[in-house]
Write a protein that holds these residues in place. Structure first.
Motif, mmCIF file in Angstrom:
data_model
loop_
_atom_site.group_PDB
_atom_site.id
_atom_site.type_symbol
_atom_site.label_atom_id
_atom_site.label_comp_id
_atom_site.label_asym_id
_atom_site.label_seq_id
_atom_site.Cartn_x
_atom_site.Cartn_y
_atom_site.Cartn_z
ATOM 1 N N PHE A 5 61.843 -34.880 71.656
ATOM 2 C CA PHE A 5 61.196 -33.609 71.276
ATOM 3 C C PHE A 5 61.941 -32.411 71.869
ATOM 4 C CE2 PHE A 5 57.766 -36.746 70.880
ATOM 5 C CZ PHE A 5 57.296 -36.449 69.610
ATOM 6 N N ARG B 151 60.109 -28.672 63.125
ATOM 7 C CA ARG B 151 61.143 -29.288 62.289
ATOM 8 C C ARG B 151 61.279 -28.543 60.963
ATOM 9 N NH1 ARG B 151 65.092 -32.809 64.116
ATOM 10 N NH2 ARG B 151 64.228 -34.626 65.185
ATOM 11 N N ALA C 74 50.020 -35.735 60.699
ATOM 12 C CA ALA C 74 50.527 -34.438 61.136
ATOM 13 C C ALA C 74 50.446 -33.413 60.012
ATOM 14 C CB ALA C 74 51.965 -34.583 61.623
ATOM 15 N N TYR D 36 61.098 -38.410 60.380
ATOM 16 C CA TYR D 36 61.432 -38.119 61.769
ATOM 17 C C TYR D 36 60.919 -39.257 62.638
ATOM 18 C CZ TYR D 36 62.019 -33.524 59.657
ATOM 19 O OH TYR D 36 62.405 -32.487 58.844
ATOM 20 N N LEU E 24 53.323 -39.323 60.114
ATOM 21 C CA LEU E 24 53.661 -38.064 59.459
ATOM 22 C C LEU E 24 52.505 -37.536 58.627
ATOM 23 C CD1 LEU E 24 56.216 -36.181 59.008
ATOM 24 C CD2 LEU E 24 56.392 -37.313 56.799
ATOM 25 N N GLU F 147 60.500 -39.661 65.753
ATOM 26 C CA GLU F 147 59.589 -39.344 66.864
ATOM 27 C C GLU F 147 58.184 -38.986 66.384
ATOM 28 O OE1 GLU F 147 61.445 -35.372 65.738
ATOM 29 O OE2 GLU F 147 61.993 -37.498 65.766
ATOM 30 N N ILE F 148 58.014 -38.698 65.083
ATOM 31 C CA ILE F 148 56.692 -38.386 64.531
ATOM 32 C C ILE F 148 56.207 -39.643 63.815
ATOM 33 C CG2 ILE F 148 55.375 -36.828 63.053
ATOM 34 C CD1 ILE F 148 57.604 -34.778 63.389
ATOM 35 N N GLU F 149 55.405 -40.447 64.506
ATOM 36 C CA GLU F 149 55.040 -41.771 63.997
ATOM 37 C C GLU F 149 54.113 -41.698 62.790
ATOM 38 O OE1 GLU F 149 53.503 -44.011 67.234
ATOM 39 O OE2 GLU F 149 55.405 -44.033 68.346
ATOM 40 N N GLN G 259 50.795 -32.757 69.594
ATOM 41 C CA GLN G 259 52.250 -32.742 69.697
ATOM 42 C C GLN G 259 52.933 -33.147 68.399
ATOM 43 O OE1 GLN G 259 54.517 -35.763 71.972
ATOM 44 N NE2 GLN G 259 55.326 -34.032 73.174
ATOM 45 N N PRO G 260 52.482 -34.202 67.695
ATOM 46 C CA PRO G 260 53.135 -34.547 66.424
ATOM 47 C C PRO G 260 53.059 -33.416 65.397
ATOM 48 C CG PRO G 260 51.826 -36.392 67.202
ATOM 49 C CD PRO G 260 51.477 -35.224 68.070
ATOM 50 N N ALA H 196 55.451 -30.710 66.438
ATOM 51 C CA ALA H 196 56.831 -31.146 66.194
ATOM 52 C C ALA H 196 57.187 -31.029 64.724
ATOM 53 C CB ALA H 196 57.010 -32.579 66.680
ATOM 54 N N LEU H 197 56.281 -31.432 63.848
ATOM 55 C CA LEU H 197 56.563 -31.355 62.416
ATOM 56 C C LEU H 197 56.744 -29.904 61.985
ATOM 57 C CD1 LEU H 197 56.911 -32.565 59.632
ATOM 58 C CD2 LEU H 197 54.399 -32.596 59.395
#
Length: 555
Positions: free
Chosen positions: A9, A54, A79, A70, A76, A72-74, A46-47, A50-51
């Protein structure tokens, strides 16, 4: 060298850094809608954060969800739904025809519209579908009813886009830097000088400054148009900008100069004259003279010519005036002004002629290989060596934390770097730096700076063009007096005199001497700034020559 592996991240951490910086230094410059976006963002998971970041770092604002991947974004989809619930994005937005085309490939378009011709360009398809299906915006399912072919999309909300743009502007103080600055720094590819920053270091003092900057940016970046009425509107808008900010005043002056250039390109001579008359940006007076010439208004140009002749803004302007003088005298039948403000660049510079076969390499490289030897090594330096030595010697002057110079920790150079008053604002600091050349410690100072600052971004240092051998030879062979002469001339006209220096330098270590060599290939000739430098070298007995290369077949 293998670049470091970034944490998953890293980009979110960088975004939070900007967000915290702006909240600490410039929160009063955020509009209510920006504050609301920031509040929703920091309270998201956090996800989801992060999205969103991005997406902000990609070209949008519309994205196909099936194209977002992505690691790290389990989850999606979760999110996406969270961002939609926070009203930071819009799912299944209405898409106009151009946006639909932007997010689909040609094969995908052929599947979406089965009646498309089997062969054709995307531009042809755009026109064909517009005629057959219309161009008005609609949800994707109204473009294509087949659920198998439907690709869910999302759109960043306009408020989020504006919030992110405002964060970038308040942090960087400009529109041309973006989130990639952090990545380059994280990877160790860019390193920046540490400058002390405080509340007074921020780029904008109040919202009016921000609005003026954005207005000037829009007007400057607008495409050239063959419509004089549109140009007049833009010119009036720039003139209407009022500010007590020195750096915004300089930006306004530069924008007016650029508008004059745009008018010249369209041959709108009267409009170009009007723009140049209203700006003090370097070069505007000479451009105004040229425009008056274009209009055959030599009578009106003569008083301005005499003013420039008696008080030239720099050597470049004087050189151009000398070229213009015969034309003015022929048209007006007048005597020359009383005295010449500048001697013509002398033509007595030492000359060498070489006949070399064309081996596919640059002509400078050929001359370098021809003259290079262990006892007299030759380096290709052009505009890299002397500016670099000046930069190392005057590092503290360049990176002095003056008002309006540094806004954030990712600046490769001061914000006023390209402005006419860059040196005058730091005159005492540069004089102190050059005074070191009067003693015996200057080599130690330059060498220590080379060791301490190596790799740190500085506009005067092109690190890949420099190495320890070159610096060592230069300090050994070039006298301090010559360094001082060259540095002073660069500082006299900061904008023009950083270029035009000779291509090669040849060192004679045993004699502790050197020579500068300007290389000219077949059909090439000396440029104005090169002539000025050669004249200066001759005036001050700095060893320099011009090497003219010809090919055997041209003899």
């Amino acid at each position: 060298m293998t670049p470091p592996e970034l944490p998953p991240f890293y980009y979110l951490h960088n975004f939070h850094q900007v967000l915290q910086w702006v909240q600490h230094t410039s929160s009063d410059l955020l509009e209510p809608e920006h504050v609301q976006c920031g509040h929703r963002f920091v309270h998201a998971s956090q996800p989801a954060q992060a999205l969103l970041v991005r997406l902000l770092m990609r070209k949008g604002p519309v994205f196909r969800i099936d194209k977002l991947r992505y690691a790290e974004i389990e989850n999606l989809d979760a999110a996406v739904q969270e961002l939609a619930a926070c009203e930071l994005i819009e799912t299944d937005p209405e898409l106009d025809l151009e946006t639909l085309f932007a997010v689909h490939t040609v094969p995908e378009l052929r599947r979406l519209f089965s009646d498309l011709p089997a062969a054709g360009r995307k531009s042809d398809y755009l026109e064909w579908i517009g005629q057959a299906h219309g161009e008005q915006a609609r949800p994707f399912m109204q473009w294509c009813a087949d659920p198998v072919l439907q690709a869910p999309t999302l759109r960043l909300s306009p408020q989020v886009m504006h919030w992110a743009q405002r964060l970038q502007l308040l942090f960087f103080g400009n529109h041309y830097q973006d989130w990639s600055e952090f990545v380059l720094s994280d990877l160790g590819l860019y390193r920046y000088e540490t400058v002390v920053l405080d509340q007074a270091s921020r780029a904008f003092r109040h919202n009016e400054d921000v609005r003026l900057y954005e207005t000037l940016s829009e007007l400057r970046d607008a495409q050239d148009e063959a419509d004089p009425d549109r140009w007049i509107q833009r010119f009036a808008a720039v003139q209407a900008v009022k500010t007590d900010s020195d750096w915004l005043q300089r930006r306004k002056a530069k924008t007016l100069f650029q508008l004059g250039q745009q008018a010249e390109r369209q041959h709108w001579w009267a409009l170009a004259e009007q723009a140049y008359l209203q700006t003090s940006w370097p070069g505007a007076r000479y451009r105004q003279l040229r425009v008056l010439e274009r209009q055959e208004n030599h009578q009106g140009a003569w008083p301005l010519f005499c003013q420039a002749w008696n008080q030239p803004e720099n050597e470049s302007e004087t050189q151009k005036l000398l070229r213009m003088l015969p034309r003015m005298r022929r048209k007006l039948a007048v005597d020359a002004p009383p005295s010449s403000p500048f001697n013509k660049p002398a033509s007595r510079t030492q000359r060498s002629d070489l006949v070399l076969f064309d081996d596919g390499n640059r002509v400078e490289s050929q001359v370098l290989a021809h003259w290079d030897s262990p006892l007299a090594p030759v380096f290709y330096v052009e505009n890299a060596l002397f500016p670099a030595l000046l930069g190392l010697l005057s590092w503290e002057a360049i990176f002095a934390p003056l008002p309006g110079a540094f806004f954030h920790p990712y600046q490769a150079c001061p914000a006023d770097w390209g402005n006419p008053d860059f040196v005058s604002r730091r005159q005492n600091l540069f004089e102190q730096s050059l005074s070191v050349l009067d003693g015996a410690d200057y080599k130690t100072v330059i060498w220590q700076r080379w060791q301490e600052k190596r790799g740190i971004q500085c506009p005067l240092l092109i690190w890949p063009a420099l190495d320890e051998t070159l610096i060592e030879q230069a300090l050994h062979c070039i006298p301090a007096q010559h360094l001082q002469l060259v540095f002073k001339r660069i500082l006299q006209d900061w904008r023009d005199n950083r270029s035009g220096l000779p291509d090669l330098v040849r060192f004679m270590p045993a004699q502790q001497s050197y020579e500068l060599i300007e290389v000219k290939g077949p059909g090439d000739r000396l440029q104005d700034n090169q002539r000025r430098w050669l004249s200066y070298f001759e005036q001050h007995a700095i060893p320099a020559r011009v090497c003219y290369v010809t090919r055997p077949e041209s003899l």
